[in-house]
Design an enzyme around this catalytic site. Structure first.
Site, mmCIF file in Angstrom:
data_model
loop_
_atom_site.group_PDB
_atom_site.id
_atom_site.type_symbol
_atom_site.label_atom_id
_atom_site.label_comp_id
_atom_site.label_asym_id
_atom_site.label_seq_id
_atom_site.Cartn_x
_atom_site.Cartn_y
_atom_site.Cartn_z
ATOM 1 C CG HIS A 34 -2.192 -0.720 1.054
ATOM 2 N ND1 HIS A 34 -3.097 -0.431 0.050
ATOM 3 C CD2 HIS A 34 -2.740 -1.738 1.783
ATOM 4 C CE1 HIS A 34 -4.141 -1.248 0.161
ATOM 5 N NE2 HIS A 34 -3.946 -2.051 1.192
ATOM 6 C CB CYS B 164 -1.712 4.040 -4.315
ATOM 7 S SG CYS B 164 -2.822 2.753 -4.923
#
Length: 458
Positions: free
Chosen positions: A86, A139
């Site tokens: 993440h 991301c």
């Protein structure tokens, strides 16, 4: 010439932000480094949170492993750091001005963030002549090495276009003590300090507050900020958070996509989800403004150097402003209070906050100087997407899960035995992702002379 690598895969098993392909990405890169690039097994460290018997990819372990990898590095050495997991964004310290108005960060398995400033500090400790290739399949990964020059990306469009859909647009509007003290005040008040109500402790205007609140509310309206998982076989031609399936991260439309039957999930932890997770772990309310003080409260001396620096700056600024000391000191745990008190007793603040980093690398993480127009910066960042974009985690109905960016790198490398430059690889990976229907744009950040250098070469 030494070749060393640190490979990190965070699947966050059993949590609300669980991913599926990150450990597989790290394992595939491990095999590629050995078979294609000549790395020795003993010089590659792999951290997976799916392997309980091994060292876990916590923030402290990643930082210590990076420090170990760069210790004793010499000109000509090749270093590789591949992170799959993440990513997130947090408001820039002090309302710092940049094109995103935020700091990009990776999210270790324990949520002890590493930011773009942290990676700049790592890169600055590597001597010229060596190379540090950072591949981040996460991301908001564009810009994860602070101040690295963009070679392939989209920052010019972001700057000219103003606010973008995912970044903290508008944070850069707040400068000086007003913006900084507004962030600090919000954070400390969330810990229970209600005595800091002078005008100096408010936002200079409402743009930052309104824009952050709008983004947080948007994510909360989509299921408490939890990243959404979409199966294109199940949803067919309907729109999802990725946009039109024919254009989005996973999409080719139902008629073209059934053969793949992927579920696609964002590798983003949105700010609303990050504050929610931190709040659940600490037992107190966490808002945008007190993310750093919360991280310091949770991890103390194991927190990011920039988090420690921020906590110290916050306390010093509040003391100068005549803040209530009992309230301020009550905002952090006993361990954190002791740490801050020790640093305020005359130690070199920059040296102490960065836990032994050279003073030249401390407060502002400036890039290395240029000599004769040729940068000495050794950092090479290949990011899975632009700073304002999300990266995809794909879970096929059959076969192993993967990160779209990591998988595309493997696909491009498998198609040729020829050496590829960093620029050539990123451009080909962009085309590969587009052909596969993923709507994310990998970027390249490095000095001019590194852009056309051989990928993982020297």
């Amino acid at each position: 010439m030494a070749k060393k690598a640190l490979l990190v895969g965070c699947n966050y098993p059993g949590t609300k932000v669980e991913l599926h392909g990150c450990a597989n990405d790290a394992k595939r890169m491990y095999k590629t480094l050995i078979s294609r690039f000549g790395f020795d097994e003993s010089d590659i460290l792999v951290l997976l949170d799916t392997d309980e018997s091994g060292m876990q990819p916590t923030g402290a372990n990643i930082r210590s492993s990076l420090a170990k990898m760069i210790r004793g590095v010499e000109p000509g050495d090749v270093l590789v750091f591949h992170y799959s997991g993440h990513g997130t964004q947090v408001p820039a310290e002090g309302g710092a001005l940049d094109e995103t108005g935020a700091e990009e960060a990776i999210v270790p398995t324990d949520m002890n963030l590493l930011t773009d400033d942290d990676f700049r500090e790592v890169v600055n400790r590597i001597p010229p002549g060596a190379t540090f290739t950072f591949i981040s399949d996460s991301c908001h990964s564009g810009g994860l090495i602070d101040s690295a020059k963009e070679q392939i990306g989209g920052s010019s469009a972001l700057i000219s276009g103003g606010a973008h859909s995912h970044g903290f647009a508008g944070l850069g509007d707040v400068g000086g003590d007003g913006g900084f003290m507004g962030l600090v005040s919000q954070g400390l008040q969330s810990f229970g300090n209600r005595d800091l109500q002078s005008r100096d402790f408010h936002f200079s205007h409402d743009s930052i507050e309104n824009r952050i609140e709008e983004r947080v509310n948007r994510y909360r309206s989509e299921g408490d900020g939890e990243p959404q998982e979409e199966s294109y076989e199940r949803h067919g031609g309907r729109r999802s958070e990725w946009g039109d399936p024919a254009e989005g991260h996973g999409g080719r439309g139902r008629d073209q996509y059934e053969e793949y039957s992927h579920s696609v999930k964002s590798r983003e932890i949105p700010i609303a989800m990050l504050t929610q997770i931190l709040g659940e772990r600490t037992g107190h309310k966490v808002d945008v403004g007190n993310i750093r003080t919360t991280l310091f409260d949770m991890f103390g001396d194991d927190a990011s150097p920039t988090v420690k620096m921020f906590a110290k700056m916050a306390l010093e600024q509040l003391r100068k402003r005549g803040g209530n000391q009992e309230g301020v000191m009550g905002a952090v745990s006993s361990l954190a209070t002791q740490f801050l008190a020790a640093k305020l007793e005359g130690e070199d603040s920059e040296q102490a906050a960065h836990n032994g980093a050279p003073a030249e690398n401390a407060a502002h993480f400036r890039p290395r100087p240029r000599r004769g127009g040729r940068s000495l910066d050794v950092g090479i960042l290949l990011s899975g997407c632009q700073p304002n974009e999300t990266s995809a985690d794909a879970k096929p109905a059959h076969g192993e899960s993967y990160g779209a960016f990591s998988n595309a790198i493997q696909a491009v490398l498998s198609e040729t035995d020829a050496a590829l430059s960093n620029r050539e690889l990123v451009l080909q990976v962009r085309k590969k992702l587009e052909s596969q229907g993923f709507k994310q744009h990998p970027c390249l950040y490095c000095a001019d002379d590194k852009a056309d250098a051989v990928f993982i070469g020297n």
